[in-house]
Design an enzyme around this catalytic site. Sequence first.
Site, mmCIF file in Angstrom:
data_model
loop_
_atom_site.group_PDB
_atom_site.id
_atom_site.type_symbol
_atom_site.label_atom_id
_atom_site.label_comp_id
_atom_site.label_asym_id
_atom_site.label_seq_id
_atom_site.Cartn_x
_atom_site.Cartn_y
_atom_site.Cartn_z
ATOM 1 N N THR A 22 0.993 -1.291 0.013
ATOM 2 C CA THR A 22 -0.144 -0.001 -0.109
ATOM 3 C C THR A 22 0.895 1.219 0.018
ATOM 4 O OG1 THR A 22 -0.306 0.063 2.449
ATOM 5 C CG2 THR A 22 -1.806 -1.214 1.202
ATOM 6 N N SER A 37 7.549 4.668 12.278
ATOM 7 C CA SER A 37 8.361 5.899 12.261
ATOM 8 C C SER A 37 8.888 6.044 13.402
ATOM 9 C CB SER A 37 7.462 7.244 12.272
ATOM 10 O OG SER A 37 8.014 8.075 12.341
ATOM 11 N N GLY A 92 7.114 7.757 -3.201
ATOM 12 C CA GLY A 92 8.068 7.566 -2.046
ATOM 13 C C GLY A 92 8.767 6.271 -1.516
ATOM 14 N N TYR A 152 0.249 12.425 14.716
ATOM 15 C CA TYR A 152 0.693 11.488 13.837
ATOM 16 C C TYR A 152 1.653 10.435 14.494
ATOM 17 C CZ TYR A 152 4.324 9.877 10.528
ATOM 18 O OH TYR A 152 5.283 9.131 9.544
HETATM 19 P P1 NAP Z 1 4.300 9.561 0.339
HETATM 20 O O1 NAP Z 1 5.529 9.575 -1.064
HETATM 21 O O2 NAP Z 1 3.583 10.741 0.429
HETATM 22 O O3 NAP Z 1 3.652 8.253 0.059
HETATM 23 C C1 NAP Z 1 2.562 7.892 0.782
HETATM 24 C C2 NAP Z 1 1.790 6.857 0.245
HETATM 25 O O4 NAP Z 1 0.602 6.629 1.085
HETATM 26 C C3 NAP Z 1 1.345 7.324 -1.285
HETATM 27 O O5 NAP Z 1 1.525 6.347 -2.263
HETATM 28 C C4 NAP Z 1 -0.116 7.573 -0.978
HETATM 29 O O6 NAP Z 1 -0.870 7.246 -2.152
HETATM 30 C C5 NAP Z 1 -0.356 6.665 0.087
HETATM 31 N N1 NAP Z 1 -1.785 6.805 0.713
HETATM 32 C C6 NAP Z 1 -1.711 7.866 1.719
HETATM 33 N N2 NAP Z 1 -3.166 7.684 2.033
HETATM 34 C C7 NAP Z 1 -3.813 6.823 1.443
HETATM 35 C C8 NAP Z 1 -5.031 6.256 1.603
HETATM 36 N N3 NAP Z 1 -5.902 6.555 2.266
HETATM 37 N N4 NAP Z 1 -5.313 5.025 0.790
HETATM 38 C C9 NAP Z 1 -4.332 4.427 -0.079
HETATM 39 N N5 NAP Z 1 -3.032 4.825 -0.038
HETATM 40 C C10 NAP Z 1 -2.774 6.022 0.645
HETATM 41 O O7 NAP Z 1 5.265 9.499 1.912
HETATM 42 P P2 NAP Z 1 6.454 8.396 2.190
HETATM 43 O O8 NAP Z 1 7.366 9.290 2.785
HETATM 44 O O9 NAP Z 1 6.901 7.518 1.197
HETATM 45 O O10 NAP Z 1 5.571 7.565 3.278
HETATM 46 C C11 NAP Z 1 5.329 6.162 3.425
HETATM 47 C C12 NAP Z 1 4.916 5.872 4.641
HETATM 48 O O11 NAP Z 1 6.138 6.015 5.330
HETATM 49 C C13 NAP Z 1 3.957 6.643 5.487
HETATM 50 O O12 NAP Z 1 3.371 5.625 6.451
HETATM 51 C C14 NAP Z 1 4.695 7.630 6.362
HETATM 52 O O13 NAP Z 1 3.912 7.863 7.358
HETATM 53 C C15 NAP Z 1 5.956 6.807 6.711
HETATM 54 N N6 NAP Z 1 7.095 7.803 7.094
HETATM 55 C C16 NAP Z 1 7.707 8.492 6.035
HETATM 56 C C17 NAP Z 1 8.694 9.149 6.786
HETATM 57 C C18 NAP Z 1 9.364 10.076 6.047
HETATM 58 O O14 NAP Z 1 10.518 11.003 6.364
HETATM 59 N N7 NAP Z 1 9.335 10.046 4.737
HETATM 60 C C19 NAP Z 1 9.308 9.190 7.898
HETATM 61 C C20 NAP Z 1 8.589 8.170 9.001
HETATM 62 C C21 NAP Z 1 7.296 7.329 8.365
HETATM 63 P P3 NAP Z 1 -1.827 8.368 -3.089
HETATM 64 O O15 NAP Z 1 -0.890 9.525 -3.043
HETATM 65 O O16 NAP Z 1 -2.280 7.684 -4.040
HETATM 66 O O17 NAP Z 1 -2.898 8.711 -1.947
#
Ligand code: NAP
Length: 251
Positions: free
Chosen positions: A14, A139, A19, A152
């Site tokens: 998912t 996270s 990202g 968050y």
């Molecule tokens: P991202 O590029 O914004 O990716 C988030 C992904 O989640 C997107 O593919 C988005 O798809 C999907 N998504 C969000 N809401 C959704 C929903 N309701 N149903 C289905 N898909 C959904 O950010 P990322 O950094 O790769 O984040 C991935 C995970 O890592 C998240 O759980 C985030 O909290 C975690 N995380 C990230 C960081 C960081 O620094 N980047 C740090 C700690 C944890 P759509 O755009 O199509 O909705």
Amino acid sequence: MSKSKLADKVAVITGGNSGIGLATVRLFKEHGASVVIVGRNPKSLEKAKRELGENTLALQADVSKVDQIDDVMSQTKEVFGRIDVLFANAGVSDCPPIQKTEEAFFDFIMGINVKGVFFTFIRALPLLSRGASVIFTSSVANNRGSLGDPLYAATKAAVRSLARTLAADDEVLEKGIRVNCVSPGCIQTPLTVQDTPEMQAAINKYIESAVPMKRWGQPEDVAKAALYLACADSAYLTGSEIAVDGGLGQI
Ligand code: NAP
């Protein structure tokens, strides 16, 4: 490194259209997996599907809606018949100031980050093969205060807790299924791009001062940890967590 750690495996990811999720999809494909990508944005889903080619299913669904998760599982069953790796990674982050937080936002972030992860797991369970690997994205915020983003941090602590408890479930253990978390720190993805150059400069400065390694991580850094948790290399890990955070949550 051997390039066939996931040969003949079926992985559902998912948030696989952006990202961390997209970097993981690419790496899993390199290692021989067929992948099901789940996200909301039809354009980035289509783009990812075009890039990844065959043995890729890109499904539009909102993980906060259980009926849409059910659709994902039934389409996955129809095309691939089972799931060997489940990466419940979709998530959202930005929180409004606490005094301005409305009930609707509370439900929104809990709905995606906690309910979404829980029901993705529950509804995938009948399809999970013997010895399957489940990975949740938590996270660095799961065990420390996160000023400005209290909800968050709470969602990510909940996800960490779910991995511990679900890993110990009788049916899960009986089927040899492992449940672990990957916990990223500050990773450069669309989620962490700031609205203005000033805000971006401020966060870059924070990273230099707060992260022991003094730099951002890349989505590929997290994807490599997800690969380790997905494949047999991590056969003796369950209920566990790998932090990919440049030391932010550790030192
Ligand atoms: P991202 O590029 O914004 O990716 C988030 C992904 O989640 C997107 O593919 C988005 O798809 C999907 N998504 C969000 N809401 C959704 C929903 N309701 N149903 C289905 N898909 C959904 O950010 P990322 O950094 O790769 O984040 C991935 C995970 O890592 C998240 O759980 C985030 O909290 C975690 N995380 C990230 C960081 C960081 O620094 N980047 C740090 C700690 C944890 P759509 O755009 O199509 O909705």
